[in-house]
Design a protein around this motif. Structure first.
Motif, PDB file in Angstrom:
ATOM      1  N   GLY A 429      43.158  45.268  37.408  1.00 50.73           N
ATOM      2  CA  GLY A 429      42.200  44.578  38.077  1.00 50.73           C
ATOM      3  C   GLY A 429      42.845  43.563  39.009  1.00 50.73           C
ATOM      4  N   GLY A 430      42.046  42.729  39.671  1.00 50.32           N
ATOM      5  CA  GLY A 430      42.739  41.348  40.593  1.00 50.32           C
ATOM      6  C   GLY A 430      43.101  41.820  41.873  1.00 50.32           C
ATOM      7  N   PHE A 431      43.050  43.014  42.285  1.00 50.82           N
ATOM      8  CA  PHE A 431      43.664  43.485  43.589  1.00 50.82           C
ATOM      9  C   PHE A 431      42.882  43.363  44.674  1.00 50.82           C
ATOM     10  N   ILE A 432      41.407  43.265  44.485  1.00 52.83           N
ATOM     11  CA  ILE A 432      40.460  43.160  45.456  1.00 52.83           C
ATOM     12  C   ILE A 432      40.626  41.766  46.227  1.00 52.83           C
ATOM     13  N   ALA A 433      40.775  41.427  47.541  1.00 54.01           N
ATOM     14  CA  ALA A 433      40.900  40.026  48.217  1.00 54.01           C
ATOM     15  C   ALA A 433      39.669  39.351  47.921  1.00 54.01           C
ATOM     16  N   GLY A 435      36.688  37.464  49.321  1.00 51.59           N
ATOM     17  CA  GLY A 435      35.783  37.579  50.627  1.00 51.59           C
ATOM     18  C   GLY A 435      35.425  39.061  51.051  1.00 51.59           C
ATOM     19  N   TYR A 436      36.050  39.862  50.342  1.00 48.12           N
ATOM     20  CA  TYR A 436      35.572  41.316  50.699  1.00 48.12           C
ATOM     21  C   TYR A 436      34.369  41.699  50.006  1.00 48.12           C
ATOM     22  N   SER A 437      34.184  41.218  48.908  1.00 44.65           N
ATOM     23  CA  SER A 437      32.771  41.797  48.196  1.00 44.65           C
ATOM     24  C   SER A 437      32.099  40.453  47.712  1.00 44.65           C
ATOM     25  N   ASP A 438      30.900  40.195  48.252  1.00 41.31           N
ATOM     26  CA  ASP A 438      30.131  38.984  47.773  1.00 41.31           C
ATOM     27  C   ASP A 438      29.842  39.254  46.151  1.00 41.31           C
ATOM     28  N   GLU A 439      29.640  40.393  45.967  1.00 44.91           N
ATOM     29  CA  GLU A 439      29.232  40.391  44.554  1.00 44.91           C
ATOM     30  C   GLU A 439      30.278  40.344  43.499  1.00 44.91           C
ATOM     31  N   LEU A 440      31.367  40.962  43.972  1.00 46.83           N
ATOM     32  CA  LEU A 440      32.747  40.606  43.297  1.00 46.83           C
ATOM     33  C   LEU A 440      33.078  39.075  43.242  1.00 46.83           C
ATOM     34  N   ASP A 441      33.008  38.438  44.325  1.00 47.77           N
ATOM     35  CA  ASP A 441      33.295  37.284  44.308  1.00 47.77           C
ATOM     36  C   ASP A 441      32.430  36.236  43.254  1.00 47.77           C
ATOM     37  N   GLU A 442      31.075  36.654  43.366  1.00 47.77           N
ATOM     38  CA  GLU A 442      30.109  36.048  42.276  1.00 47.77           C
ATOM     39  C   GLU A 442      30.660  36.281  40.952  1.00 47.77           C
ATOM     40  N   TRP A 443      30.788  37.422  40.499  1.00 48.44           N
ATOM     41  CA  TRP A 443      31.287  37.633  39.127  1.00 48.44           C
ATOM     42  C   TRP A 443      32.684  36.910  38.853  1.00 48.44           C
ATOM     43  N   ARG A 444      33.514  36.879  39.822  1.00 41.85           N
ATOM     44  CA  ARG A 444      34.677  36.205  39.511  1.00 41.85           C
ATOM     45  C   ARG A 444      34.621  34.589  39.407  1.00 41.85           C
ATOM     46  N   ARG A 445      33.572  34.106  40.346  1.00 39.04           N
ATOM     47  CA  ARG A 445      33.031  32.673  40.192  1.00 39.04           C
ATOM     48  C   ARG A 445      32.452  32.440  38.796  1.00 39.04           C
ATOM     49  N   LEU A 446      31.637  33.476  38.396  1.00 38.67           N
ATOM     50  CA  LEU A 446      31.168  33.119  37.037  1.00 38.67           C
ATOM     51  C   LEU A 446      32.087  32.877  35.914  1.00 38.67           C
ATOM     52  N   ARG A 447      33.054  33.825  35.963  1.00 35.12           N
ATOM     53  CA  ARG A 447      34.164  33.980  35.155  1.00 35.12           C
ATOM     54  C   ARG A 447      34.937  32.793  35.051  1.00 35.12           C
ATOM     55  N   GLU A 525      34.318  41.773  32.723  1.00 30.79           N
ATOM     56  CA  GLU A 525      34.259  43.282  32.783  1.00 30.79           C
ATOM     57  C   GLU A 525      33.355  43.745  33.917  1.00 30.79           C
ATOM     58  N   ARG A 526      32.547  43.271  34.231  1.00 37.11           N
ATOM     59  CA  ARG A 526      31.454  43.773  35.445  1.00 37.11           C
ATOM     60  C   ARG A 526      32.494  43.559  36.688  1.00 37.11           C
ATOM     61  N   ALA A 527      33.421  42.556  36.887  1.00 36.69           N
ATOM     62  CA  ALA A 527      34.041  42.432  38.157  1.00 36.69           C
ATOM     63  C   ALA A 527      35.094  43.322  38.100  1.00 36.69           C
ATOM     64  N   LEU A 528      35.782  43.641  36.750  1.00 39.62           N
ATOM     65  CA  LEU A 528      36.755  44.675  37.022  1.00 39.62           C
ATOM     66  C   LEU A 528      36.036  46.334  37.388  1.00 39.62           C
ATOM     67  N   ALA A 529      35.057  46.439  36.885  1.00 36.04           N
ATOM     68  CA  ALA A 529      34.085  47.612  37.015  1.00 36.04           C
ATOM     69  C   ALA A 529      33.744  47.828  38.417  1.00 36.04           C
ATOM     70  N   LEU A 530      33.381  46.531  39.002  1.00 43.51           N
ATOM     71  CA  LEU A 530      33.265  46.716  40.490  1.00 43.51           C
ATOM     72  C   LEU A 530      34.408  47.023  41.375  1.00 43.51           C
ATOM     73  N   GLU A 531      35.530  46.286  40.692  1.00 44.23           N
ATOM     74  CA  GLU A 531      36.722  46.381  41.447  1.00 44.23           C
ATOM     75  C   GLU A 531      37.076  47.914  41.632  1.00 44.23           C
ATOM     76  N   LEU A 532      36.931  48.480  40.254  1.00 43.31           N
ATOM     77  CA  LEU A 532      37.428  50.139  40.029  1.00 43.31           C
ATOM     78  C   LEU A 532      36.507  50.878  41.170  1.00 43.31           C
ATOM     79  N   ARG A 533      35.200  50.331  41.170  1.00 39.17           N
ATOM     80  CA  ARG A 533      34.499  51.264  42.194  1.00 39.17           C
ATOM     81  C   ARG A 533      34.719  51.059  43.512  1.00 39.17           C
ATOM     82  N   LEU A 534      35.187  49.730  43.859  1.00 37.33           N
ATOM     83  CA  LEU A 534      35.565  49.688  45.396  1.00 37.33           C
ATOM     84  C   LEU A 534      36.913  50.696  45.409  1.00 37.33           C
ATOM     85  N   TYR A 535      37.730  50.423  44.677  1.00 34.70           N
ATOM     86  CA  TYR A 535      38.900  51.184  44.743  1.00 34.70           C
ATOM     87  C   TYR A 535      38.793  52.323  45.158  1.00 34.70           C
ATOM     88  N   ASP A 536      37.796  53.159  44.266  1.00 32.49           N
ATOM     89  CA  ASP A 536      37.349  54.627  44.602  1.00 32.49           C
ATOM     90  C   ASP A 536      36.875  54.854  45.757  1.00 32.49           C
TER      91      ASP A 536
END
Ligand code: ADP
Length: 875
Positions: A429-433, A435-447, A525-536
């Motif tokens: 994880g941690g490879f998506i920049a 600003g690329y995904s609002d949802e990911l940014d939100e989970w990361r902010r929560l974390r 966990e959600r952030a990582l799951a989302l990152e993996l989806r984006l990766y795919d």
């Protein structure tokens, strides 16, 4: 254990890497073999049939290094993974072991990881099959997708394999029962993988290939023989079998459509000649000092691989060679553009291999980054050629420019998606920049907010309890905890629940810490799951364009090779050869690229260039005589290398060169004992000579450096004599023949197309000076004794040799030789000792001194020596 045995049985011939938590473990004989090969501890675990089970293991995160060593040691390794996680296993409610399956078999010919591969060489998996009385050969590089087929035959096979230099060869068991093949393949023993004959069925192979490429018929790719198809089908089948995990995920490796190498389209060079000419590796076995190393100025790994492939397989079609030479010439004439292109290429990571890893689901964020970077460069490169103005681009460069393609959207997408710092694996994880995904940014902010809140808690607890040193920490075993030193134990309120007692510290948790921790964990966990989806998704986008990207990779490699060859030509003052049909061979001021480079590196002032002009009718065959060390071998090889360089599409180290296409290149130069195959030096020499006399034709080029040297003089001379006549009358090849048998020069009178040449030397004040110049005529002496002196043979020996030589040269061998033998050197030495001159005495003592090996003397011998020396000087 039952699961282990079942899996082990399904993968015969492999070491089984059995996943247990964070380790791959090996058991029984596998453990013994691996522990020895890897030099790791062999332990035991449990018992089987009343005996301890040997076991060893390697950590999963460093498994690649161990794999590399095992593969190099000749093993195949089946990787057995857990294919469900503990939670799934629990859900399944099953008691038994976790589900496991072999996801991949790692073999020498199917590697894809950078850590296991040489970046600058192709790693081919070859397949050999027979159908309809013909032999077919197929080879592919799984790491780049290159795939080729060619017909072969029993006599051609050794040369074909030497050209491809596969890391692994698949063949049906049946073929090894043929004595000739068995003998020939012995050389490749460590690379052979024998498979059941059924795997090489040509009908099944055709269907498999059609299925793989989703075509109704293979005709679109070319017309292939049944044997070639059988070989290719077996390869694709094997790839599927070794990459099982990927086929289960419906991921298929990227393989280019098979390309047919038409027989006769490449120069045939047998294995011995490749070794003798040090094409890929020097005699030492290293890359340094080889022709490839001297030639290679490529900027990218893919370029280096293409260059090595071209050097291994020079062309035989002048038009195709000219296409390559045009490209090199263009870059030579435009130094600015060349420098610019090479600079950009240096910023292009290896996308061929990245693409394969991604297509096999084995890639990571860094592979995506490699693609982004290289594909971004293509736009710049594309424009650079636009600027070159009026001169039209040569065909090869125009093709390459077109092949670069247009990847703006993908580059932009990857650029926005990928962070600056990238982990090796997506699962980290941690490879998506941002600003690329609002949802990911939100989970990361929560974390991160929760993490900040925990930091806030620490301050609040410290104040509340009055313990300034109170800390909130985190580890992977118990998560977040509050820690205080032991002397504060008991000062905390009931909301602090004790977790652990450490040496000097106590650890607690609280409801608040636990709640925040849950939040952090679920957000992460959600952030990582989302990152993996984006990766795919990103990988999916790359895969959708994989044919274009493969084309781009090929274009980059081709630009790299052309510009690198131009760079090399500029550096060495090389010229464009004229390559044409026919049997011309006219080299003016040719040089040996490796010897020249070695001389330059050692600070010597230069290589002496030499002409070589062969003529079909008057001088097809040059007999080169001259002393040892005068440069005969160098001259012979340099001309073979010039032909080879020219036909691979390179400029050549000469003032001018005109070369009629060489279809086959043969050499017979200094052999070594082939002890592994039980052949003496002389036997090797004769085997190589036989190959030449049986196969060389009028379009071939032959160099023979000394033949018949490994046997008695008359024997050897007779063989050399007859060989020369055969080459002249039957083979009619362009030939350079170096020899010490001056008697052979007599043949010049009889053989019209034989011309005598010699290495010129100058005798000066009793010394011999090698000029390294080739001129017409023949040598009258070998100066072997001179070389022996240079090499440091004891003076008594060289002096005696001169005496013997004088007698032999007088020709009245019988009587004089007998007298010579009577006059044993011992007596003359003794005679000299009786009539000593002071100078001789001096040298006797000196000579004795020179022969002393101090390390081998006992004290007693040393003392004796001192006495002997003293007597010598006193006399
Ligand atoms: P030979 O086969 O006649 O014994 P080699 O070809 O092995 O001699 O050459 C011996 C050495 O002489 C080489 O290692 C090289 O250093 C030097 N040499 C050979 N040819 C040349 C040349 N054309 N110019 C300069 N030095 C040369």
């Amino acid at each position: 254990m039952a699961q282990y045995f079942e899996i082990k049985k399904a993968n015969p011939g492999c070491l089984l890497f059995f996943r247990m938590g964070d380790f791959f473990e090996l058991f029984f004989d596998d453990a013994v073999a691996a522990a020895q090969a890897l030099d790791i501890a062999l332990t035991k675990r449990g018992r089987h049939d009343g005996a301890d089970i040997p076991m060893c293991g390697v950590p999963v995160h460093t498994a690649e290094t161990y794999l590399a060593r095992l593969i190099r040691a000749g093993f195949k390794v089946a990787i057995c993974e857990q294919i469900e996680d503990p939670a799934e296993a629990k859900k399944r409610g099953a008691k038994g072991p976790m589900r496991r399956a072999v996801v991949r078999v790692v073999t020498a010919g199917t590697l894809t990881e950078d850590g296991l591969l040489d970046a600058r060489r192709h790693n081919y998996l070859a397949g050999l099959a027979e159908a309809g009385g013909e032999i077919g050969l197929a080879w592919l590089d799984l790491s780049t997708g290159a795939f080729a087929l060619a017909p072969s035959s029993e006599p051609a096979l050794p040369g074909d394999l030497a050209r491809i230099a596969p890391g692994e060869i698949l063949l049906p068991e049946r073929l090894l029962t043929r004595p000739a093949l068995f003998e020939m393949l012995a050389e490749w023993k460590s690379a052979l993988t024998l498979l059941p004959n059924a795997r090489f069925d040509s009908g099944a192979a055709r269907r498999r290939l059609e299925g793989f490429y989703a075509v109704a018929a293979l005709d679109g790719f070319g017309s292939f023989s049944r044997a070639e198809i059988a070989a290719a089908g077996a390869l694709v089948d094997y790839v599927g079998q070794t990459q099982q995990g990927q086929t289960q995920q419906r991921k298929s490796p990227h393989l280019e459509p098979p390309r047919r190498v038409v027989p006769g389209s490449v120069m045939q060079i047998d294995a011995a000649t490749r070794r003798n000419l040090e094409l890929m590796t020097a005699a030492s076995g290293e890359r340094r000092g080889s022709l490839l190393a001297t030639l290679d100025r490529t900027s990218t790994a893919a370029g280096a691989r293409l260059l090595a492939d071209r050097l291994a397989a020079p062309l035989t079609e002048p038009a195709a060679i000219d296409v390559r030479l045009d490209a090199v010439g263009f870059f030579l004439d435009s130094p600015g553009l060349r420098a610019g292109v090479r600079e950009r290429l240096r910023h292009c990571p290896d996308i061929e291999r990245a693409l394969t890893r991604l297509s096999l689901g084995r890639g990571g964020p860094r592979d995506l980054a490699a693609l982004r970077q290289s594909l971004a460069e293509t736009a710049v490169l594309h424009d650079m050629f636009g600027e070159s103005g009026l001169v039209p681009l040569p065909q090869m460069l125009a093709d390459a420019r077109r092949g670069l393609g247009e990847h703006g959207m993908l580059v932009d997408r990857l650029g926005r998606a990928l962070a600056e710092e990238l982990p090796l694996f997506a699962r980290d994880g941690g490879f998506i920049a941002p600003g690329y995904s609002d949802e990911l940014d939100e989970w990361r902010r929560l974390r991160d907010d929760s993490r900040r809140m925990i930091a806030g808690l620490q301050a609040r607890y410290a104040e509340m309890t009055g313990i300034v040193a109170l800390k909130i920490r985190h580890n992977n075993v118990i998560g977040y905890y509050v820690e205080i030193s032991a002397n504060h134990a008991g000062k905390l309120g009931p909301e602090f629940i004790h977790r652990q007692t450490m040496a000097g510290a106590q650890r607690y948790t609280t409801a608040e810490v636990a709640a925040l921790e849950t939040k952090i964990a679920s957000a992460a966990e959600r952030a990582l799951a989302l990152e993996l989806r984006l990766y795919d998704n990103l990988v999916g986008e790359v895969m959708a364009r994989r044919a274009e990207i493969a084309k781009t990779a090929a274009a980059l490699a081709s630009l790299d090779v052309a510009s690198a060859l131009a760079e090399r030509a500029a550096e060495g003052g090389w010229v464009r050869p004229i390559v044409e049909a026919g049997t011309a061979f006219e080299i003016s001021a040719g040089r040996h690229p490796i010897v020249e480079a070695a001389l330059a590196a050692s600070g010597s002032n230069g290589f002496v260039a030499n002409d070589c002009v062969l003529d079909q009718d008057e001088a097809r065959l040059w007999l080169v005589t001259g002393p040892n060390m005068a440069g005969k071998s160098t001259f012979l090889r340099q001309n073979a290398l010039l032909a080879l360089l020219a036909q691979m599409g390179s400029f050549v180290p000469a003032r001018a060169a005109r070369i009629g296409i060489v279809d086959r290149l043969f050499s017979r130069v200094g052999a070594a004992d082939d002890l592994a195959r039980g052949r003496s030096t002389f036997m090797v020499e004769m085997v190589e000579t036989a190959a030449i006399l049986n196969q060389a034709g009028p379009s071939s080029f032959v160099i023979l450096d000394e033949i018949g040297r490994g046997t008695a003089t008359f024997d050897g001379l007779s063989i050399a004599w007859a060989t020369l006549e055969h080459l002249h009358a039957v083979n009619r090849s362009r030939t350079l023949f170096a020899t010490h048998y001056h008697e052979l020069t007599a043949l010049a009178a009889k053989l019209p197309a034989l011309a005598c040449h010699t290495m010129r030397v100058k005798e000066w004040k009793g010394e011999v000076v090698f000029l390294h110049e080739v001129g017409p005529g023949s040598a009258d002496r070998s100066y072997g004794i001179h070389v022996a002196k240079l090499a440091g043979l004891p003076k008594s020996v060289t002096a005696r040799a001169e005496e013997v030589l004088e007698v032999l040269e007088k020709g009245e061998q019988g009587g004089a030789l007998a007298r010579l033998a009577d006059d044993l050197p011992l007596f003359s030495a003794a005679r000299r000792a009786h009539n000593p001159t002071p100078a001789a005495n001096q040298s006797a003592a000196e000579e004795l001194l020179r022969e002393i090996r101090p390390d081998e003397l006992t004290p007693r011998e040393a003392l004796d020596l001192i006495y002997r020396l003293k007597t010598l000087v006193a006399e």
